[in-house]
Design an enzyme around this catalytic site. Structure first.
Site, short mmCIF file in Angstrom:
data_model
loop_
_atom_site.label_atom_id
_atom_site.label_comp_id
_atom_site.label_asym_id
_atom_site.label_seq_id
_atom_site.Cartn_x
_atom_site.Cartn_y
_atom_site.Cartn_z
N GLU A 228 1.15 -1.42 -0.34
CA GLU A 228 0.04 -0.07 -0.16
C GLU A 228 0.82 1.21 -0.11
OE1 GLU A 228 -3.48 -0.09 0.13
OE2 GLU A 228 -3.69 -1.74 0.23
N CYS A 262 -1.89 9.18 1.96
CA CYS A 262 -1.66 8.92 1.41
C CYS A 262 -2.58 9.10 0.29
CB CYS A 262 -1.13 7.07 0.89
SG CYS A 262 -2.80 6.45 1.96
P1 NAP Z 1 8.15 4.96 4.56
O1 NAP Z 1 9.48 6.38 4.77
O2 NAP Z 1 8.29 4.28 3.79
O3 NAP Z 1 7.73 4.33 6.08
C1 NAP Z 1 6.88 3.66 6.12
C2 NAP Z 1 7.50 2.41 7.26
O4 NAP Z 1 8.59 1.87 6.38
C3 NAP Z 1 7.67 2.86 8.06
O5 NAP Z 1 8.03 1.94 9.40
C4 NAP Z 1 9.74 3.34 7.81
O6 NAP Z 1 10.45 2.32 8.78
C5 NAP Z 1 9.50 1.60 6.81
N1 NAP Z 1 10.92 1.56 6.11
C6 NAP Z 1 11.00 2.48 4.78
N2 NAP Z 1 11.90 2.33 4.57
C7 NAP Z 1 12.38 0.47 4.84
C8 NAP Z 1 13.46 0.02 4.39
N3 NAP Z 1 14.65 0.26 3.34
N4 NAP Z 1 13.36 -1.23 4.67
C9 NAP Z 1 13.22 -1.39 5.54
N5 NAP Z 1 11.16 -0.39 6.47
C10 NAP Z 1 12.07 1.01 5.96
O7 NAP Z 1 6.83 5.85 4.60
P2 NAP Z 1 6.34 7.37 5.75
O8 NAP Z 1 6.86 8.66 5.52
O9 NAP Z 1 6.47 6.96 7.08
O10 NAP Z 1 4.94 7.16 5.26
C11 NAP Z 1 5.12 8.21 3.97
C12 NAP Z 1 4.59 7.44 2.98
O11 NAP Z 1 3.53 6.23 2.89
C13 NAP Z 1 3.89 8.21 1.88
O12 NAP Z 1 4.20 7.85 0.46
C14 NAP Z 1 2.07 7.37 1.97
O13 NAP Z 1 2.31 8.10 0.84
C15 NAP Z 1 2.60 6.13 1.88
N6 NAP Z 1 0.88 5.72 2.84
C16 NAP Z 1 0.62 4.88 2.01
C17 NAP Z 1 -0.91 4.00 1.94
C18 NAP Z 1 -1.49 3.65 1.77
O14 NAP Z 1 -2.82 3.03 1.66
N7 NAP Z 1 -1.56 3.41 0.07
C19 NAP Z 1 -1.12 4.75 3.36
C20 NAP Z 1 -0.33 5.34 4.27
C21 NAP Z 1 0.41 6.03 3.77
P3 NAP Z 1 11.00 4.02 10.04
O15 NAP Z 1 9.99 4.88 10.51
O16 NAP Z 1 12.13 3.62 11.14
O17 NAP Z 1 11.98 4.59 8.99
#
Ligand code: NAP
Length: 460
Positions: A228, A262
């Site tokens: 997602e 998102c």
């Molecule tokens: P993010 O940086 O991708 O982080 C999401 C999760 O992934 C966090 O727990 C993060 O841990 C972990 N993570 C990031 N990079 C990783 C890696 N290389 N290896 C393992 N784990 C990793 O995203 P965010 O900034 O928290 O959230 C915003 C994004 O989420 C936006 O793009 C938004 O559109 C999307 N989103 C999508 C949905 C949907 O349902 N489609 C819903 C909500 C949000 P850390 O926090 O420890 O870095």
């Protein structure tokens, strides 16, 4: 320190948590695996009773659960309470409906007697984001737990108090140790967990970049995954839209959770005959928002989740302007101390501008004028993302016609992208694959097993 609560309103460090050592992670995986053996064998009714208690506890603890959301990531307190209630509704929805969704299905067209059973597959691993710190956990945990799987979760580093509070709900509701496990782990340990043979499926909600890394790791291990990911939802305004109502929705679509959704309205695509009037009203409404303490009910725009998130969006705006975009409103850090950003509208965004293709995760609206319906659809589809979108028109048949041509996982007519426990949620293209919520969400991590009975002789 990865797992740290910092109040984005005033920068205060509220709590820090160490990462789990390797031995602790192994022990947690053992406990989850052992729990799966008993949890999956329970009748639906036993798991359902625990789910119903968990939902009731969330409602009882509304303030206790909502407060860390506001303090850790700056969500307006009323919205944080709304999120707790929605999360409780999701948990209860699956507690009450899992058995019905997963009932054996007789295959009517089959030769002989045949049916498909749905059975749990084991320990699942979720990686979750901070922007809806309980709702995202509920979407992953509730269907899977009620199906008989057990879950382990790596939550985002900036919301550790919410991560612990949600885990505690399940234990207090009577779930056995290992049914729901929060993991404060590093990215390296995330890889280790995905590789571990005890893990049978992987779900991530987050950015497209993180999705590519985690999906690749799951794929290498031949493990089913759901993704997602990010979005850049089009908010299409046709020339016959009810302008007053549409602008009210535009403000909500853009500013709910300070634009950190998102499925926030990100690209406002308006037919030229009403574009000036729309822009004037939209600008006035965004200008009237009142920044302040997100715990204060008088505040209508809070800080972004972290200083880092603010810097990223400010940098995107700067680059957009360097590539020719016009700032119609805002564009700068808010005057209030803390991670505040002014509500912002950008126009004149050419397809060559990096902003045209990026996701803006904050209070920044990209505004586009188009000649007609066809141009609106074509612009909406000119994106690597495909999550949600909305169409505003007084003519519902016209709205449906446009919706059918928009290339995303969800389209909404006369309201922005929306979520309830019974509506499927998810996207296509760089917004990911698979669905959460509704009957579709609970089918992602179950074995659809065919059972056939027919007394026939082997071919000679
Ligand atoms: P993010 O940086 O991708 O982080 C999401 C999760 O992934 C966090 O727990 C993060 O841990 C972990 N993570 C990031 N990079 C990783 C890696 N290389 N290896 C393992 N784990 C990793 O995203 P965010 O900034 O928290 O959230 C915003 C994004 O989420 C936006 O793009 C938004 O559109 C999307 N989103 C999508 C949905 C949907 O349902 N489609 C819903 C909500 C949000 P850390 O926090 O420890 O870095």
């Amino acid at each position: 320190m990865t797992y740290q609560s910092i109040n984005p309103y005033d920068g205060a460090v509220l709590a820090s948590y160490p990462e789990l050592p390797s031995a602790g992670l192994d022990a947690a995986l053992d406990t989850a695996e052992a729990c799966y053996q008993t949890w999956s064998a329970l009748p639906f009714a036993n798991r359902s009773a625990i789910g119903i208690r968990a939902a009731a506890l969330m409602r009882e603890r509304l303030d206790e659960l909502a407060k860390p959301v506001t303090l850790e990531m700056g969500k307006l307190y009323a919205q944080a309470k709304g999120e707790v209630t929605l999360s409780a509704d999701i948990v209860e929805y699956y507690a009450r409906n899992a058995e019905r969704f997963l009932a054996p299905q007789k295959l009517e067209q089959a030769t002989g007697e045949a049916h498909v059973e749905s059975s749990p597959i084991g320990v699942l691993f979720g990686v979750e984001p901070w922007n809806f710190p309980y709702y995202q956990l509920a979407r992953f945990a509730a269907p899977n737990l009620m199906a008989g799987n057990v879950v382990m979760v790596k939550h985002a580093g900036c919301v550790p108090q919410c991560a612990l509070a949600f885990e505690k709900i399940w234990r207090d509701a009577g779930a056995p140790a290992g049914a729901y496990t929060n993991l404060f782990i590093s990215y390296e340990q995330v890889d280790r967990v995905i590789d571990d043979p005890r893990i049978k499926g992987v779900a991530l909600t987050g950015s497209t970049e993180a999705g590519k890394v985690v999906a690749a790791r799951a794929g290498r291990n031949l493990k089913k995954s759901t993704m997602e990911l990010g979005g850049s939802d089009a908010f299409i305004v046709l020339d016959d839209a009810d302008l007053e109502k549409t602008v009210e929705w535009a403000v909500w679509a853009k500013m709910n959770n300070t634009g950190q959704c998102c499925v926030a309205g990100k690209r406002f695509i308006v037919l030229e005959s009403i574009a000036d009037r729309f822009l004037e009203k939209f600008r006035a409404a965004l200008s009237a928002l009142k920044p302040g303490d997100p715990m204060d009910p008088a505040t209508t725009i809070g800080p972004l989740s972290t200083e880092g998130a603010l810097v990223k969006v400010l940098d995107q705006v700067k680059r957009a302007v360097e590539h020719g975009a016009t700032v119609v409103l805002g564009g700068k850090r808010g005057e209030h101390p803390g991670a505040f950003m002014q509500p912002t509208i950008l126009t004149n965004i050419a397809p060559t501008n990096p902003a045209f293709r990026e996701e803006f995760f904050g209070p920044v609206a990209l505004f586009f004028r188009v000649k007609n319906e066809e141009e609106a659809i074509s612009l909406a589809n000119d994106s690597e993302f495909g999550l949600g979108g909305s169409v505003f028109t007084r003519d519902v048949a016209r709205g449906k016609r446009v919706a059918s041509q928009v290339d995303t996982g969800m389209v909404f007519i006369n309201h922005p992208t929306w979520t309830t426990p019974d509506l499927p949620f998810g996207g296509i293209k760089n917004s990911g694959y698979g669905r959460e919520l509704s009957g579709a969400g609970i089918q992602e991590f179950v074995n659809k097993k065919l059972v056939r009975v027919r007394s026939i002789s082997a071919p000679a």
